[in-house]
Enzyme design. Sequence first.
Site, PDB file in Angstrom:
ATOM      1  N   TYR A 146       0.848  -1.188   0.000  1.00 59.10           N
ATOM      2  CA  TYR A 146       0.000   0.000   0.000  1.00 59.10           C
ATOM      3  C   TYR A 146       0.887   1.241   0.000  1.00 59.10           C
ATOM      4  O   TYR A 146       1.834   1.336   0.784  1.00 59.10           O
ATOM      5  CB  TYR A 146      -0.893   0.006   1.248  1.00 59.10           C
ATOM      6  CG  TYR A 146      -1.808   1.212   1.333  1.00 59.10           C
ATOM      7  CD1 TYR A 146      -2.854   1.387   0.425  1.00 59.10           C
ATOM      8  CD2 TYR A 146      -1.616   2.179   2.313  1.00 59.10           C
ATOM      9  CE1 TYR A 146      -3.688   2.495   0.504  1.00 59.10           C
ATOM     10  CE2 TYR A 146      -2.453   3.291   2.398  1.00 59.10           C
ATOM     11  CZ  TYR A 146      -3.489   3.443   1.494  1.00 59.10           C
ATOM     12  OH  TYR A 146      -4.313   4.533   1.573  1.00 59.10           O
ATOM     13  N   ASP A 240       9.215   2.984   0.135  1.00 60.77           N
ATOM     14  CA  ASP A 240       8.132   3.629   0.857  1.00 60.77           C
ATOM     15  C   ASP A 240       8.289   3.273   2.335  1.00 60.77           C
ATOM     16  O   ASP A 240       7.924   2.176   2.769  1.00 60.77           O
ATOM     17  CB  ASP A 240       6.770   3.146   0.319  1.00 60.77           C
ATOM     18  CG  ASP A 240       5.603   3.766   1.091  1.00 60.77           C
ATOM     19  OD1 ASP A 240       5.850   4.450   2.103  1.00 60.77           O
ATOM     20  OD2 ASP A 240       4.451   3.547   0.677  1.00 60.77           O
ATOM     21  N   LYS A 268       3.784   9.339   8.867  1.00 60.90           N
ATOM     22  CA  LYS A 268       3.542   8.791  10.200  1.00 60.90           C
ATOM     23  C   LYS A 268       4.486   9.340  11.279  1.00 60.90           C
ATOM     24  O   LYS A 268       4.277  10.453  11.733  1.00 60.90           O
ATOM     25  CB  LYS A 268       3.503   7.267  10.130  1.00 60.90           C
ATOM     26  CG  LYS A 268       2.361   6.831   9.177  1.00 60.90           C
ATOM     27  CD  LYS A 268       1.980   5.389   9.165  1.00 60.90           C
ATOM     28  CE  LYS A 268       0.685   5.234   8.383  1.00 60.90           C
ATOM     29  NZ  LYS A 268       0.731   4.375   7.228  1.00 60.90           N
TER      30      LYS A 268
HETATM   31  C1  LIG Z   1       0.144   4.837   5.782  1.00 59.56           C
HETATM   32  C2  LIG Z   1       0.924   4.550   4.579  1.00 59.56           C
HETATM   33  C3  LIG Z   1       0.859   5.361   3.440  1.00 59.56           C
HETATM   34  C4  LIG Z   1      -0.127   6.491   3.294  1.00 59.56           C
HETATM   35  O1  LIG Z   1       0.073   7.488   4.212  1.00 59.56           O
HETATM   36  P1  LIG Z   1      -1.162   8.512   4.498  1.00 59.56           P
HETATM   37  O2  LIG Z   1      -0.563   9.494   5.458  1.00 59.56           O
HETATM   38  O3  LIG Z   1      -2.248   7.654   5.078  1.00 59.56           O
HETATM   39  O4  LIG Z   1      -1.540   9.123   3.215  1.00 59.56           O
HETATM   40  C5  LIG Z   1       1.721   5.096   2.401  1.00 59.56           C
HETATM   41  N1  LIG Z   1       2.582   4.074   2.457  1.00 59.56           N
HETATM   42  C6  LIG Z   1       2.666   3.253   3.524  1.00 59.56           C
HETATM   43  C7  LIG Z   1       3.670   2.167   3.538  1.00 59.56           C
HETATM   44  C8  LIG Z   1       1.822   3.452   4.621  1.00 59.56           C
HETATM   45  O5  LIG Z   1       1.893   2.608   5.640  1.00 59.56           O
END
Ligand SMILES: *Cc1c(COP(=O)(O)O)cnc(C)c1O
Length: 434
Positions: A146, A240, A268
Amino acid sequence: MKKNRENSKLQFERAQKVIPGGVNSPARAFKAVGGNPLFIDKAVGSKIIDIDGNEYIDFVNSWGPHLFGHKPPFILEAIYKALEKGISFGAPVEGETKLAELIIELVPQVEMVRMVNSGTEATMSAIRLARGYTGKNKIIKFEGCYHGHADSFLVMAGSGALTNQAPTSPGITAGVLNDTLIARYNDLKSVETIVESNNDIACIIIEPIAGNMGVIKADDDFISGLRRICDENDILLIFDEVMTGFRVSPSGACGLYNIRPDLICFGKIIGGGLPVGAYAGKKEIMQHISPSGKIYQAGTLSGNPVAMASGIATLEFIKANLDLYEELERKGAFLENGFKQVLKKYDLNYFISRVGSMFCLFFIDTEVRNYDDAIKCDTELFSKYFWSMLDEGIYLPASQFESYFISLAHSNEDLENTIKAFEKTIKNFNVSIG
Ligand SMILES: *Cc1c(COP(=O)(O)O)cnc(C)c1O
């Protein structure tokens, strides 16, 4: 013990009339486990309290940002101090530079940073940069990873059909579908096959430790293989690390693998609970972003001074207490061992996956290495487990495919109580199943 959740139920009914599905992010809705979500009143340390006054040990931690548990005093203080000076200026503040410097100091793979407001913005901007920089159009992503909700990432292969992309959401154009190629996690061959037949690939983006199909760690060989494939084919490698950044080590997954991706996405934890994201990497690539380069990306509230203060307090604390990752590992191992002992006692063999303070119990008795493995889990059993744990005072992510987040605020007692709740839950399974 069954808890009274009447107020949450009423609020959810009210919310559903004015907000689609009653929530502003789908994972909050408890849809995967059936039932109403809890509405939260407040939280402190390891505990979260709902509007019916029930207290829970929280393993969601706002889905990752809270490394120190809820509202640690040093972050609150930094936020209050910044607020007093003003909420937003839309002009440069020193905090933006300072947070960038801290990221660069903690993550040696990074030379330049651009702040945004979410993880989604970070990944979406990073692939634009990769496309602009390489002059190529397509991206490779992995099934089950994701990367936020930008169009390019809402594409997944149907399980087993790696070449047959299908969108995970209506509203994704054929053009976008065509530009997103899907490979299989932990399967270098699937990447090689795509790269061999395609010379228009700008980047490979990956969660180096996947946390959105449960917790799945990529093999060392797989990651170093990706680096090699990228080098040989002028493809950018994007990590990511929105979830893993400052979670699994001070330098995230790049630190653990000792790999240098070309770009890294953060989110985060870098905001300490306020909305911050960032994309970062080699200077030679990053300076192509406007206004120093031609690749456009902007944000009215990007680098917001209050959010920067929260992020700075977080990273400064990390910098001054690097051994906190050993403490997180100790807590994680304690929980893992406790769960494993319970499973053994009841002759169960469910798979536990953990990297430091990221933890997942899969309801399947074989190892989970990719998306196909993950979706074989018994999600009905997960739902039963989820509600039983909730009744025992443990607040877990309401889906089989999410990571639990252990924080420094989880005391030994919290972890022991969690293991006890787990044993009670498993015991009930035995009665109802066996
Ligand atoms: C949470 C998350 C996202 C998206 O971040 P948002 O602040 O919710 O837009 C993207 N990549 C990873 C790996 C995530 O865990």
